[in-house]
Design an enzyme around this catalytic site. Sequence first.
Site, PDB file in Angstrom:
ATOM      1  N   ASP A   1      45.973  26.937 -37.758  1.00 35.41           N
ATOM      2  CA  ASP A   1      46.496  26.067 -36.706  1.00 35.41           C
ATOM      3  C   ASP A   1      45.323  25.210 -36.231  1.00 35.41           C
ATOM      4  O   ASP A   1      44.156  25.527 -36.477  1.00 35.41           O
ATOM      5  CB  ASP A   1      47.127  26.858 -35.554  1.00 35.41           C
ATOM      6  CG  ASP A   1      48.078  25.972 -34.737  1.00 35.41           C
ATOM      7  OD1 ASP A   1      47.989  24.725 -34.847  1.00 35.41           O
ATOM      8  OD2 ASP A   1      48.910  26.506 -33.975  1.00 35.41           O
TER       9      ASP A   1
HETATM   10  C1  BGC Z   1      50.361  23.457 -32.884  1.00 39.42           C
HETATM   11  C2  BGC Z   1      50.904  23.303 -34.293  1.00 39.42           C
HETATM   12  C3  BGC Z   1      50.782  21.868 -34.724  1.00 39.42           C
HETATM   13  C4  BGC Z   1      49.317  21.443 -34.618  1.00 39.42           C
HETATM   14  C5  BGC Z   1      49.076  19.996 -35.011  1.00 39.42           C
HETATM   15  C6  BGC Z   1      48.971  22.887 -32.749  1.00 39.42           C
HETATM   16  O1  BGC Z   1      48.583  22.858 -31.427  1.00 39.42           O
HETATM   17  O2  BGC Z   1      50.380  24.809 -32.511  1.00 39.42           O
HETATM   18  O3  BGC Z   1      52.244  23.709 -34.339  1.00 39.42           O
HETATM   19  O4  BGC Z   1      51.273  21.702 -36.024  1.00 39.42           O
HETATM   20  O5  BGC Z   1      48.886  21.602 -33.281  1.00 39.42           O
HETATM   21  O6  BGC Z   1      49.621  19.126 -34.070  1.00 39.42           O
END
Ligand code: BGC
Length: 850
Positions: free
Chosen positions: A231
């Site tokens: 993530d």
């Molecule tokens: C989220 C993800 C997301 C990523 C990119 C993170 O904060 O948890 O679900 O894909 O950011 O935006």
Amino acid sequence: MSGAAPGGAGDEARLVARLTLEQKVRLLTGADGWSLPGEPAVGLRPIVFSDGPAGVRGTRLDPRHPSSSLPCPVALAAMWDDRLVQEVALALGREARARGVDVLLGPTVNIVRTPLSGRGFECFSEDPLLTARIAVAYVRGVQAAGVGTTAKHYVCNDSETDRQSYDVRIAERVLRELYLPPFEACVAEADVALVMAAYNSVNGAAMTTNPTLLRDVLRAEWGFRGVVISDWSATRTTVPSALGGLGLVMPGPGGPWGDQLVAAVRAGAVPEAEIDDKVSRLLLLAHRVGALGQPASARTGDSGRGRGAVSAPGALVDPALLREVAARSFVLLRSRPGVLPLAANPVSTVALIGPNATDPQTQGGGSVRVLPVARPGLAAALRAALGEAVAVDLYQGCRTWTTIPVPPEGSLRDPVGGEPGVRLEIRDTGGTVIHDAPFPSSVLTWWDGLPEAVHIPGSKVVMLARYRPEVDGPHLVGAAGVGRLRVAVDGVTLAEATTLPPLDVVEAFSRPPELRMPVPLRAGQEVEVRVEYEPDVRGRGAGFVTMRLGIASQPAEDDLLEEAVTAAAGADVAVVVVGSADGTESEGYDRETLVLPGRQDELVRRVAAANHCTVVVVNSGMPVLMPWADEVAAILQVWFPGQAFGEALADCLVGIAEPGGRMPVSLPRVEADSPVLHARPAAGELTYAEGLLVGYRGYDRSGTTPLFCFGHGLGYTDWTYESLAASAGSVAAGDDLAVAVAVRNSGERPGREVVQLYLEGPGDDPGRPIRVLADFATVGAGPGERVEARLSVPGRAFASFDESRAEWAWRPGTYTLHAGRSSRDLRLSTSVVLSSMAATGAGGEPGART
Ligand code: BGC
């Protein structure tokens, strides 16, 4: 998506062998926020990511290239229809492809553990079987368009409070039976291309460095051949994460791998074979999405600032499909006979009331957000559906803002060129203007691809606009963002202050800290508004810049309520649209309460008292309390329905479409009835003390009646359950069981039914759910028609995870199979015996670890 590379795994190995250690490691961290580096030595072009799962944003929000906005994932699951989910997911995959996006960062397959979860709307359901089925359909659909999907967030990232740091303490059998199955299904049944390692830890190990769950379970047991991506900014270590099974660090450039990982390999702390495996997996992904061996020019829009924009006409998801899907996801929770659809009764006046009638919420907040294709609002869509003879009047009723709303379209203009929107200047640290251009909206976010200079400490963004008020009277001006803000109206500075960053960076997008100033304004008399903003780019959340200007008139709220109630009293029908406000439900934080924001409960009660034909439309991603449920004529739960909200609602209200949804989550009568409510970590730990008793499993076990149970939804016709037949009276451990259920449409309209099967027993272990969803099927029939649903209870439904032996154990005995309309409306049942059998130890067979 291509199944395998030409020549299979050997092909990747051959390519890997051409690269130096430095070249290989460079490929394992993002080149920027949304793409991977290319490598000409192996014919690899950059792979492009985009957030999802309720649309494809692309690599930036670009008003010139809006995206299709789908119903939020919990709404997709509310259809209980994998075929339709797969169809809309395929269309979404094609849109991604047309934008030059290779990988969609979705679906979110975490379980809705608590209805307060800020991101619950982005998950599918509280049940692992329903979540798995919908997730598999979604992954298959998108991947059939040649685009990779990402099952996220692996695992137990089920709430947002302190989401970056909590450590979930959970029993292995709970993990295996509730939280892992959707991920397992995405791997085993849909060959999902990526799995995203979550921010949190599980049982003491961060998910980016969790060899048990990444290597042993995901790879070794399930045979995952894809890439584990972190993530965003979740990876905090070099060696443990590299050894633990992580494949890719995002975003980049920078981060804990790069040179440090090269050094670790050279020092012998990480075997080079580990790096080779990661690069092989990446090349397989590249092959699957068509990023290997193709010149970059052969692809649509995958370079430069336009990346992520739809350039091919017709590439957007068909609006008619989105309209159908939205209507199919709406759940008719309650309806007094004869109230809906409206077309059955002559109607000449409709009072359309509520904060969500004037400001419908089509999406939840956070990375899931897209800049949607504009569609008609609720009033316009309802007028179009009801025809000119019917008066539809709109009333706000009460206020629910978290930040001051963005002014209505056309009321702001660039003071220099006069275009709708604002003027945006960016000044460097010396005050020199380095960017000066009109911008179509008064909301800017990091996702807009702001010029790099904004991220240099001391630089300033200046937003200038002329605002034309629609009404006389008090107004509120709100300027929001993390950092130093100064606001002036007609040259007079009204406020200047520094705001503090919220705990989670995404919170700054969904409900940024705001300076609010009251200003008296006169209708039609323009004023000049100037907001100077020096973003906080040093502290927490550096790099994630957002800024917004809101202006709204501020009539007394008592007057708003009074006006709505008077209108309701004089109308044939009152349609009250209530729900979450912009910023109520979002990634980055959980809700504090299930109570509707503001004075909405009072509004519903007063309108219902004034008009006996009051239809309440609940526009929220997760359940809200409905203390007025018995006082209103009908209730429709519509979730966050995406761009087709207006048309789909009008279709359902007038009866062109049947609200076809069934609840994928339970809706409590009062907060305390929810088996899990707040998810607040204590000393960094989040204990899943309820074990398996989440959602309906918890309500059933405690004997608590929810207001609306899991699986509930009425539609516009009635159904009689005529027969339930299992293919055999006994089943062997590990075998699936075929079941046929005959139902008859006993109402007067054609309709669809979601036939649900629940499996109960044997024994009565208080830690286990009484019964669990075992299968479902959606069938359609005309009035009086009989139709047979063919279902199958998966072998695993008869098993539980035996922690002492670390394997699945089949529980012999007599089970009861129920067929019904919901988890609490069980119409037919039959017994099935699971014969006892010794464990065989073979993969997927009784006794095996799967
Ligand atoms: C989220 C993800 C997301 C990523 C990119 C993170 O904060 O948890 O679900 O894909 O950011 O935006």
